[in-house]
Design an enzyme around this catalytic site. Structure first.
Site, PDB file in Angstrom:
ATOM      1  N   ASN A  10       0.834  -1.209   0.000  1.00 30.13           N
ATOM      2  CA  ASN A  10       0.000   0.000   0.000  1.00 30.13           C
ATOM      3  C   ASN A  10       0.869   1.259   0.000  1.00 30.13           C
ATOM      4  O   ASN A  10       1.620   1.522   0.946  1.00 30.13           O
ATOM      5  CB  ASN A  10      -0.883  -0.077   1.261  1.00 30.13           C
ATOM      6  CG  ASN A  10      -1.799   1.112   1.401  1.00 30.13           C
ATOM      7  OD1 ASN A  10      -1.380   2.243   1.223  1.00 30.13           O
ATOM      8  ND2 ASN A  10      -3.043   0.840   1.742  1.00 30.13           N
ATOM      9  N   ALA A  11       0.764   2.057  -1.072  1.00 29.61           N
ATOM     10  CA  ALA A  11       1.634   3.233  -1.231  1.00 29.61           C
ATOM     11  C   ALA A  11       1.366   4.280  -0.145  1.00 29.61           C
ATOM     12  O   ALA A  11       2.295   4.948   0.320  1.00 29.61           O
ATOM     13  CB  ALA A  11       1.415   3.836  -2.612  1.00 29.61           C
ATOM     14  N   ASP A  70      -1.393  -4.487  11.083  1.00 31.44           N
ATOM     15  CA  ASP A  70      -2.744  -4.993  10.844  1.00 31.44           C
ATOM     16  C   ASP A  70      -3.695  -4.095  11.614  1.00 31.44           C
ATOM     17  O   ASP A  70      -3.372  -3.667  12.729  1.00 31.44           O
ATOM     18  CB  ASP A  70      -2.890  -6.436  11.313  1.00 31.44           C
ATOM     19  CG  ASP A  70      -4.180  -7.049  10.787  1.00 31.44           C
ATOM     20  OD1 ASP A  70      -4.387  -7.045   9.559  1.00 31.44           O
ATOM     21  OD2 ASP A  70      -5.005  -7.504  11.594  1.00 31.44           O
ATOM     22  N   SER A  71      -4.820  -3.789  11.003  1.00 29.58           N
ATOM     23  CA  SER A  71      -5.715  -2.848  11.681  1.00 29.58           C
ATOM     24  C   SER A  71      -7.162  -3.179  11.408  1.00 29.58           C
ATOM     25  O   SER A  71      -7.477  -4.042  10.579  1.00 29.58           O
ATOM     26  CB  SER A  71      -5.387  -1.415  11.240  1.00 29.58           C
ATOM     27  OG  SER A  71      -5.400  -1.323   9.842  1.00 29.58           O
ATOM     28  N   PHE A 153      -9.802   6.412   3.418  1.00 25.64           N
ATOM     29  CA  PHE A 153     -10.243   5.196   2.724  1.00 25.64           C
ATOM     30  C   PHE A 153     -11.120   4.395   3.675  1.00 25.64           C
ATOM     31  O   PHE A 153     -11.323   4.777   4.833  1.00 25.64           O
ATOM     32  CB  PHE A 153      -9.027   4.359   2.280  1.00 25.64           C
ATOM     33  CG  PHE A 153      -8.267   3.758   3.433  1.00 25.64           C
ATOM     34  CD1 PHE A 153      -7.397   4.525   4.183  1.00 25.64           C
ATOM     35  CD2 PHE A 153      -8.438   2.422   3.793  1.00 25.64           C
ATOM     36  CE1 PHE A 153      -6.713   3.989   5.272  1.00 25.64           C
ATOM     37  CE2 PHE A 153      -7.752   1.870   4.870  1.00 25.64           C
ATOM     38  CZ  PHE A 153      -6.885   2.660   5.607  1.00 25.64           C
ATOM     39  N   GLY A 154     -11.622   3.286   3.189  1.00 26.06           N
ATOM     40  CA  GLY A 154     -12.322   2.320   4.042  1.00 26.06           C
ATOM     41  C   GLY A 154     -13.459   2.931   4.845  1.00 26.06           C
ATOM     42  O   GLY A 154     -14.376   3.563   4.305  1.00 26.06           O
ATOM     43  N   ASP A 156     -13.344   5.356   6.954  1.00 30.36           N
ATOM     44  CA  ASP A 156     -13.126   6.744   7.391  1.00 30.36           C
ATOM     45  C   ASP A 156     -14.378   7.625   7.318  1.00 30.36           C
ATOM     46  O   ASP A 156     -14.617   8.410   8.234  1.00 30.36           O
ATOM     47  CB  ASP A 156     -11.995   7.395   6.573  1.00 30.36           C
ATOM     48  CG  ASP A 156     -10.612   6.989   7.082  1.00 30.36           C
ATOM     49  OD1 ASP A 156     -10.467   6.790   8.298  1.00 30.36           O
ATOM     50  OD2 ASP A 156      -9.694   6.880   6.254  1.00 30.36           O
ATOM     51  N   HIS A 181      -4.722   5.712  14.652  1.00 28.42           N
ATOM     52  CA  HIS A 181      -4.229   4.477  15.254  1.00 28.42           C
ATOM     53  C   HIS A 181      -2.890   4.070  14.653  1.00 28.42           C
ATOM     54  O   HIS A 181      -1.967   3.711  15.350  1.00 28.42           O
ATOM     55  CB  HIS A 181      -5.281   3.377  15.052  1.00 28.42           C
ATOM     56  CG  HIS A 181      -5.793   3.255  13.633  1.00 28.42           C
ATOM     57  ND1 HIS A 181      -6.124   4.353  12.853  1.00 28.42           N
ATOM     58  CD2 HIS A 181      -5.992   2.172  12.834  1.00 28.42           C
ATOM     59  CE1 HIS A 181      -6.510   3.928  11.670  1.00 28.42           C
ATOM     60  NE2 HIS A 181      -6.442   2.627  11.629  1.00 28.42           N
TER      61      HIS A 181
END
Ligand code: IMP
Length: 196
Positions: A10-11, A70-71, A153-154, A156, A181
């Site tokens: 992931n950039a 990991d999140s 993203f995701g 958010d 986080h």
């Protein structure tokens, strides 16, 4: 520390880790930049286990220290769902507009004080001598009533931070890195690595 590998493709994460770790490590490579292409099955029950699974898998292919993260999002009213399954919730390829709408629907009629949630991030380091370190940090917030904001993203757009009066999708990248986080966990890991 001269060189380390961060186990991600992931950039955005690479940019964030470089800006936080640049004074601790001269060269930080993504897996791709290090010429490593592996897919580790993230079947751990905790964020720490999943981060270690990724870091260990990459560490087999390099003499350099390896970091991985990991999140996920934990919603208290849903007993911590989607949690470690955040990426896979409703299917890995399902658009986040659908995942977010479904979470809002599941919280229909739930008042503010019960909409508490947090993003959690664990970071693991596997060192060349075999030592392993994990750290974890969080950002606390509330699940909103609608999607707001076009950054990030995701999840958010539905993650509202009361102290900031905004969702994390309404923060600039720099603002989010200060409070997120992942930003906080990366800074914890940086301290751990400094103390080695
Ligand atoms: P990963 O472990 O960083 O790949 O994150 C797993 C999943 O958690 C992501 O696919 C997102 O669904 C969710 N997630 C983690 N961090 C964030 C964030 O900062 N914003 C929004 N969603 C996130």
């Amino acid at each position: 520390m001269k060189r380390m590998i961060f186990a991600t493709g992931n950039a955005g994460k690479m940019k964030e880790i470089r800006s936080i770790m640049e004074d601790t490590c001269r060269e930080i490579l993504s897996m791709k930049e290090a010429g490593i292409s592996i897919e580790a099955e993230e079947n751990g029950k905790t964020y720490e286990e999943n981060a270690l699974i990724k870091a260990r898998a990459v560490a087999h292919h390099t003499p350099d220290p390896v970091l991985a993260d990991d999140s996920g999002l934990e919603i208290d009213f849903l007993n911590g769902e989607p949690g470690v399954y955040s990426a896979r919730y409703l299917g890995e390829d399902t658009p986040y507009s659908i995942k977010n709408a479904e979470l809002i629907r599941r919280l229909e009629g739930v008042p503010d004080e019960k909409r508490t949630a947090r993003f959690v991030c664990a970071i693991a380091a596997v060192l060349p001598d075999g030592r392993e370190i994990t750290v974890r940090d969080t950002i606390e917030g509330l699940i909103g009533y609608e999607e707001k904001g076009g950054n990030g993203f995701g999840y958010d757009p539905i993650f509202y931070v009361p102290e900031l009066g905004k969702t994390t999708a309404e923060l600039t990248e720099e603002e989010k890195n200060q409070v997120s986080h992942r930003g906080k966990a990366l800074r914890l890991m940086k301290e751990e690595l400094k103390n080695l």
